[in-house]
Design an enzyme around this catalytic site. Structure first.
Site, PDB file in Angstrom:
ATOM      1  CG  HIS C 324     -26.578 -18.968  20.994  1.00 35.57           C
ATOM      2  ND1 HIS C 324     -27.542 -18.010  20.810  1.00 35.57           N
ATOM      3  CD2 HIS C 324     -26.744 -19.435  22.246  1.00 35.57           C
ATOM      4  CE1 HIS C 324     -28.268 -17.910  21.922  1.00 35.57           C
ATOM      5  NE2 HIS C 324     -27.799 -18.763  22.802  1.00 35.57           N
ATOM      6  CG  ASP C 478     -23.242 -12.431  14.142  1.00 37.29           C
ATOM      7  OD1 ASP C 478     -22.016 -12.332  14.267  1.00 37.29           O
ATOM      8  OD2 ASP C 478     -23.792 -12.771  13.078  1.00 37.29           O
ATOM      9  CG  HIS C 479     -26.996 -14.909  19.099  1.00 35.60           C
ATOM     10  ND1 HIS C 479     -27.606 -16.136  18.918  1.00 35.60           N
ATOM     11  CD2 HIS C 479     -27.488 -14.110  18.127  1.00 35.60           C
ATOM     12  CE1 HIS C 479     -28.415 -16.066  17.869  1.00 35.60           C
ATOM     13  NE2 HIS C 479     -28.359 -14.856  17.373  1.00 35.60           N
ATOM     14  N   PRO C 480     -23.360 -12.177  21.091  1.00 37.17           N
ATOM     15  CG  PRO C 480     -22.344 -10.107  20.718  1.00 37.17           C
ATOM     16  CD  PRO C 480     -23.213 -11.137  20.064  1.00 37.17           C
TER      17      PRO C 480
END
Lengths: 532, 211, 545
Positions: C324, C478-480
């Site tokens: 994101h 940090d939304h891989p």
């Protein structure tokens, strides 16, 4: 998790409603709390009450709340005698008059024979009595159906399993006549003739009036929902394993003498004594027992061990008991389970508050409190200053000497650091608790200031989970089941000693072995590296 | 804003005779002790036992690190505070002296400068110091960072006891030390007027530490 | 230490985060034997709370979690990085952080528990962009609710505030009352803009829940909730252990074995910290090791049978990396004091840009007003400006009470060129390669970020803001996701709609790595819902076979 308590509370609310007592819904509402803050928030306050999935309770449906209230129920109606706000000093005189004025208004003759009452009124009376006698506390296991039994009660001779007292004819007491019921309730003898274990406080219930026994019987038979299940049998060690041995015990144990007349018409102290002894059975826990496990009546309410928890001295001693409490303090405590700067109920007392005393009428609370505060003072072996008098806010800078440690560093910490890491977030670095007293202070706290550190250890292990009125007080436990943090025996010992040294009467030199003996659960699952 | 911020309260009644002796010993200890030993010695338990906390009368006992005492005096002037916590001060001082070989001499220099004139405010003093020696700006930053952020030599000396939380405590809690109770945050915090004061030192580049 | 005898269970799970532990819990409660292999160690809260307080760089949410050498995670979001090596035009935008330890990365998250919108699952059909998932919102709805109950999610009454994801049940807990700062922000948006602010659904207690206390607003959801009011994976670990699941920490899986036909997985091998090798066999295997480590493990397991890595006949393992990636700005409001940082970190969102016809050309996004304590930031800022003494204290109070931070979650698209590969030069102490990621922000996302910047500028104007500081470039969230992408066609996807790998019938993947598109809401609830759906599938196959 919450279902059990909410269910019970709903049931009890329904029961109490029969007695004409209006109680607010049980669930904690953030919006309500927000409104109680200084300035209500415009937006969150507009949030509707949550759709609580746990609200409906089967017993409540059966309870037919307060449809036909009559003169008798109004005797118990709360009037304007809510306790004085915290800031308002209550003199003994005016609190006394408040108490007297409340409950007993239409009382004509205090010892007059009880008048027959309508069926509804009798059921209402029975419901209230069941709450005041806190039957549900023992006769319902966690997650179980109300009054279906199954709770294991620890005694020095083993676990006693509470029985099913729903009106199911096979599994419960459905086949009991009123005489059978009375024989069990007041004399400890079952329908089959065998003797009950004195965990069942029939020595207390023996003090109930005929009219109240009748009302209680009617309520159990007509309102409680039958449950067709039998809990496991009690299996005690010899000689208590012989129920016949209980006959001998029964013979020597002192019992209450039945009261007479209409208990709702008693004057304050008589009503208070009736509530304390015949119904709430305070002495069952708070009066020490002799070698026969019979209550020592010359030490009435002078404190007794429950194995893990300790029911403290609540006599009027100003050093060993609660002689420094006002009647309003005690009323507030019994209603809510906490009084800022004095005490908070946890463990069995939290259950008593949740299931029973928080549902009593104001008048009854005042009567009970007035009576308790007149109990003869008894010195205490361990408490030599008032338990809530100890300690003050700690003031020390948090000087830090090390940086972050690797994630697998699970070394045991010392007392101050365990406190800092686990307690200070809520109780404050200074021990003062939260501003709103949702989290209590640790100084001026009976549990911390007690001469016996056991209840503090138990609170750290098991936490607090107490719902009274709209308040749900909660502290997580730190035992081997904790979701929040699992502390070792050595850590809890170190923490207890730090807390009592900082906020109580001194370092009690609690050992990990003592913590271990109180823990009584599965060993710490996590972390594995503890103590290496 | 309040004119005088309350200082960290100190309870002198708490102090046992033994703790008083300890405190004197601490003051008498040599600089090396301060630098290496302080960190370990002044942990919670010990710190709570150490007397004084408030150093109202700097006692230039023979053998003490005189600069440590000077540091407290300079700190009081640079914070416009009549009282500061000695325990925290000792820890900050140890960290600052550790961070650079020049710092001890610079603190001494600040102290000398302080004695050379009648400075009535932190700002006046800081401006004069930078004018006298631009290198003093860095040590003033260190002193401000030590007291207000609780950080010296890039390490945390105090967290919740840093002055930045003392001066905002009517409005907000240090993270992980919020004791307002559930939902305290819905209430209105105090209004804050636009400041009227001016910077005393020349500006430095503000580097936000990367996360 | 010699290798112990081979362990075996019905289901072997790699990874103990929210996905792995919740599957373990469901299966163990159904009487199915489970072994969970976690690369990192057992941990506990109290050490992290102290680590946070002892940490100088407080905003570094990776800071309180220094990794163990045998299971490293990125130490920070700095490029170049010691562990996650990013490259490409937007290398800094993919500098993700995560945690390798028991309970996983939810030890530090903000608890935002969004359901995806129905449209998020069919971006291709509705807007001609990206891909469709191989499942629909309705397929996931029951598992969304199950995940909300498991975590303890609070949220608004859908009748009052419809978040666009249809619900069959209300949220398990009542919405969180919002902070004063958030109330003012909400009022401004209501009165001065065509947009709205909604209560963010959060895995956070607004009443005691799951033996954990009510939130007390410590404002430290990231990096560590000090009281356990917010969900993290460790609770599911505890529940699963109580139900009989076996968790093995410090077990770094490095090899996935298959049968001779390469159709079924037969076992996994792991190293302990001393690099002794151990083998675990089972009937079913679930890789639930976080998007980056999951892809890494499949690639590391390459052998003669599968020269490009396990489950990788499509060649898509490690490709289609998404996030994101967003925009962040900090400024000083000219209006009333807000004192952000009272209460939880993230509670309020502008959700008007989560969906719309414009999604055929630019990505959706959501806007967070961060309710983050600014006292430390204000102090550093004021000192750097040259203030001392009383003037410094004035500045600290003013900046602390008037600093506002906004950031966005902008939608990425799956692009096979955005790719995770094994580092050829960097290996850990066990000899396992570090992950490398090439990242170029899709044009779709760039356009979305441009739109976001315009909106932010408008908001800054409305708040009479000054001193704007735009975080340079793009901001990793940090939304891989996407590294083992879901699809119906085995030729261009790795797993099917049930998260089963196309190549190996008893190998499932429970991670954001299966996401076909990334939507806008935080990914964790969707990860949990997909994981619970995997558990449901496994239960059906193992119990009714």
């Amino acid at each position: 998790m919450a279902d059990f308590r909410t269910l019970l509370c709903s049931a009890l609310v329904a029961g109490t409603a029969l007695a004409g007592v209006a109680l607010a819904p049980v669930a904690l509402s953030p919006a309500a709390l927000a409104q109680s803050a200084d300035k209500p928030a415009d937006k969150p306050a507009a949030q509707p009450a949550p759709a609580q999935p746990t609200v409906p309770a089967p017993v409540a449906e059966e309870g037919k709340p307060a449809a036909g209230s009559d003169a008798k129920t109004s005797d118990h109606s709360p009037t304007s005698q809510t306790p004085a706000p915290a800031g308002e000093a209550a003199t003994p005189a005016n609190s006394q008059s408040a108490a007297t004025g409340a409950a007993m208004a239409p009382a004509s003759g205090t010892n007059a024979a009880a008048q027959p009452e309508s069926a509804d009124a009798e059921l209402a009376r029975g419901a209230y009595l069941a709450t005041a006698a806190d039957c549900v506390a023992c006769h319902t296991k966690p997650g179980g159906k109300p009054f279906a039994g199954g709770l294991k009660i620890a005694t020095p001779m083993g676990d006693v399993v509470a029985t099913n007292i729903t009106p199911d004819p096979q599994h419960g007491i459905g086949s009991y006549t009123e005489a059978d019921f009375e024989n069990a309730l007041r004399h400890g003898v079952r329908k089959d003739g065998s003797y009950l274990y004195p965990v069942m406080p029939y020595v207390s219930y023996a003090g109930m009036t005929d009219q109240d026994v009748k009302a209680l019987y009617a309520w159990f038979m007509h309102v409680v929902k039958p449950v067709a299940e039998s809990p496991e049998e009690t299996n005690l060690s010899f000689p208590a394993s012989l129920r016949s041995a209980m006959m001998a015990w029964n013979f020597v144990a002192s019992k209450e003498t039945p009261e007479t007349g209409d208990s709702s018409t008693y004057d304050t102290l008589r009503r208070g004594r009736y509530l304390a002894n015949a119904l709430e059975h305070c002495g069952t826990c708070h009066t020490p027992r002799n070698f026969m496990l019979s209550e020592k009546q010359d030490h009435y309410l002078a404190g007794g061990s429950l194995g893990t928890w300790y029911a403290p001295n609540v006599t009027s001693s100003k050093t060993g008991g609660i002689g420094d409490w006002s009647e309003d303090d005690l009323v507030a405590y019994l209603r809510s389970g906490h009084v800022a700067g004095r005490a908070q109920a946890a463990g069995p007392m939290a259950e008593a508050v949740e299931h029973s005393t928080s549902h009593l009428t104001d008048a009854d609370l005042h009567a009970l409190a007035a009576f308790i505060l007149k109990v003869a003072p008894m010195d205490d072996d361990a408490d030599h200053t008032a338990r809530d008098a100890a300690g003050k806010a700690a003031e020390m800078p948090d000087i830090r000497t090390k940086g972050p440690q690797r994630i697998d560093d699970l070394a045991e910490m010392d007392g101050p650091h365990i406190y800092d890491a686990n307690c200070s977030a809520c109780h404050g670095h200074d021990g003062a608790g939260t501003k709103d007293h949702y989290v209590p202070s640790l100084f001026n706290n009976s549990t911390v200031g007690a001469g016996r550190p056991g209840n503090l250890i138990m609170t750290i292990l098991k936490g607090v989970d107490r719902t009274a009125g709209t308040e749900h007080a909660f502290m997580p436990g730190f035992d081997g089941q904790s979701n929040v943090q699992r502390l070792s025996d050595a850590e809890i010992a170190a923490l207890t000693n730090y807390i009592t040294a900082t906020f109580g009467t001194g370092d009690h030199q609690v050992t990990p072995e003592l913590v271990k003996s109180l823990r009584k659960d599965t060993p710490v699952v996590n972390p594995l590296a503890k103590g290496k | 804003m309040k004119k005088d911020w309350p200082c960290v309260p100190v309870n002198l009644q708490n102090v046992s005779p033994n703790a008083m002796r300890m405190a004197r010993l601490m003051r008498m200890s040599r600089r090396d002790m301060l630098m290496t030993g302080m960190g370990a010695a002044v942990t919670y338990g010990v710190a709570s036992g150490i007397a004084g906390a408030e150093e109202t009368q700097p006692s230039p006992a023979s053998g003490a690190d005189p600069v440590a005492t000077q540091f407290m005096a300079v700190s009081r002037l640079l914070t416009d505070r009549p009282t500061l916590d000695l325990r925290i001060g000792n820890a900050i001082y140890a960290g600052i002296v550790q961070s650079s070989a020049d710092r001890q001499a610079q603190i001494s220099k600040l102290h000398d400068l302080m004695g050379s004139g009648q400075f009535t405010s932190a700002s006046a003093f800081a401006a004069a110091a930078e004018k006298a020696d631009p290198a003093l700006k860095d040590v003033i930053h260190d002193i401000m960072t030590g007291w207000y952020r609780g950080v010296a030599d890039g390490k945390v000396v105090v967290y919740r006891s840093a002055l930045m939380f003392d001066i905002t405590k009517d409005a907000i809690y240090p993270k992980t030390y919020a004791t307002g109770g559930p939902f305290y945050w819905t209430t209105q915090p105090p209004e804050v007027d636009r400041p009227t004061g001016h910077p005393a030192l020349s500006p430095s580049k503000f580097v936000v530490e990367p996360t | 230490m010699p290798s112990e005898q081979t362990l075996s269970a019905d289901v072997v799970i790699v990874g103990s985060g929210v996905a792995g532990s919740s599957i373990a819990n469901e299966l163990a409660r159904a009487g199915i034997s489970v072994i969970v292999l976690e690369a990192g160690p057992r941990v506990d809260r109290q050490h992290f709370v102290e680590n946070f307080r002892n940490l100088e760089n407080k905003p570094s949410y990776q800071g309180p979690f220094p990794a163990v050498p045998w299971a490293r995670h990125p130490p920070n979001q700095i490029t170049p990085n010691d562990y996650l090596h990013t490259s490409g035009p937007n290398a800094e935008a993919y500098q993700q952080v995560y945690l390798r330890m028991m309970g996983g990365t939810t030890w530090h998250w903000a608890g935002c528990a969004w359901r995806y919108l129905p449209s998020d699952f069919e971006l291709k059909t509705r807007y001609g962009q990206g891909r469709d998932w191989a499942l629909k919102y309705e397929d996931l709805e029951p598992f969304y609710y199950q995940a909300e109950v498991m975590m303890g999610v609070c949220g608004p009454d859908p009748a009052k505030e419809d978040l666009g994801s249809p619900r069959k049940q209300p949220y398990p807990m009542e919405a969180l009352p919002i902070s004063y700062a958030a109330q003012q922000f909400r009022k401004l948006i209501d009165e001065k803009t065509p947009w709205r602010v909604v209560h963010e659904p959060q895995a956070r207690n607004t009443r005691p829940y799951d033996s954990r206390p009510t939130c007390e607003g410590h404002n430290n959801c990231m990096p560590i909730c000090p009281i356990g009011a917010m969900y993290n994976g460790s609770y599911s670990v505890y529940h699963a252990e109580a139900a009989g699941a076996k968790f093995i920490p410090n077990a770094v899986v490095y090899k996935i074995e298959r049968d001779s036909a390469n159709k079924r997985v037969t076992g996994v091998q792991y190293y302990d910290p001393d690099k002794n090798s151990h083998r675990v066999t089972g009937k079913y295997f679930v890789i639930a090791a976080h998007c980056i480590e999951t892809a890494k493990l499949l690639l590391v397991s390459a052998d003669e049978q599968s020269p490009d890595g396990v489950a990788n006949s499509s060649g898509h393992v490690g490709r289609n990396m998404m996030d994101h990636t967003g925009v962040q700005v900090t400024f000083i409001s000219g209006d009333k004091a807000l004192w952000p940082g009272r209460g939880p970190l993230e509670t309020n969102v502008i959700d008007n840009f989560r969906d719309g016809d414009w999604r055929n050309e630019r990505g959706a996004y959501l806007v967070h007003m961060v309710d983050d304590n600014q006292v430390d930031f204000a102090t550093q800022m004021a000192i750097s400006k040259g203030y001392v003494g009383r003037e410094l204290e004035e500045q600290i109070r003013y900046l602390s009470s008037h600093t506002v931070r906004l950031f966005s979650h902008n939608e990425a698209l799956p692009d096979p060129d955005n790719r995770l590969t094994l580092s050829k030069t960097n290996k850990d102490i066990l000899g396992i390669p570090h992950p490398d990621v090439y990242y170029k922000l899709p044009e779709y996302t760039v356009k979305s970020c441009e739109h976001t910047r315009k909106v932010f500028k408008e908001l800054i104007g409305l708040m009479h803001g000054t001193d704007e500081e735009w975080t340079p470039g793009y901001f990793p969230q940090d939304h891989p996701s996407g590294s083992t992408i879901m699809g119906t066609d085995p030729k261009d996807s790795v797993v099917d709609g049930h998260c089963r790998t196309h190549d190996h019938e008893n190998l499932f993947i429970a991670s954001s790595s299966v996401f076909s598109t990334v939507g806008t809401g935080n990914i964790t609830l969707t990860v949990a819902a997909l994981a619970l759906r995997v558990a449901d599938t496994l239960k059906k196959e193992l119990l009714h076979g």
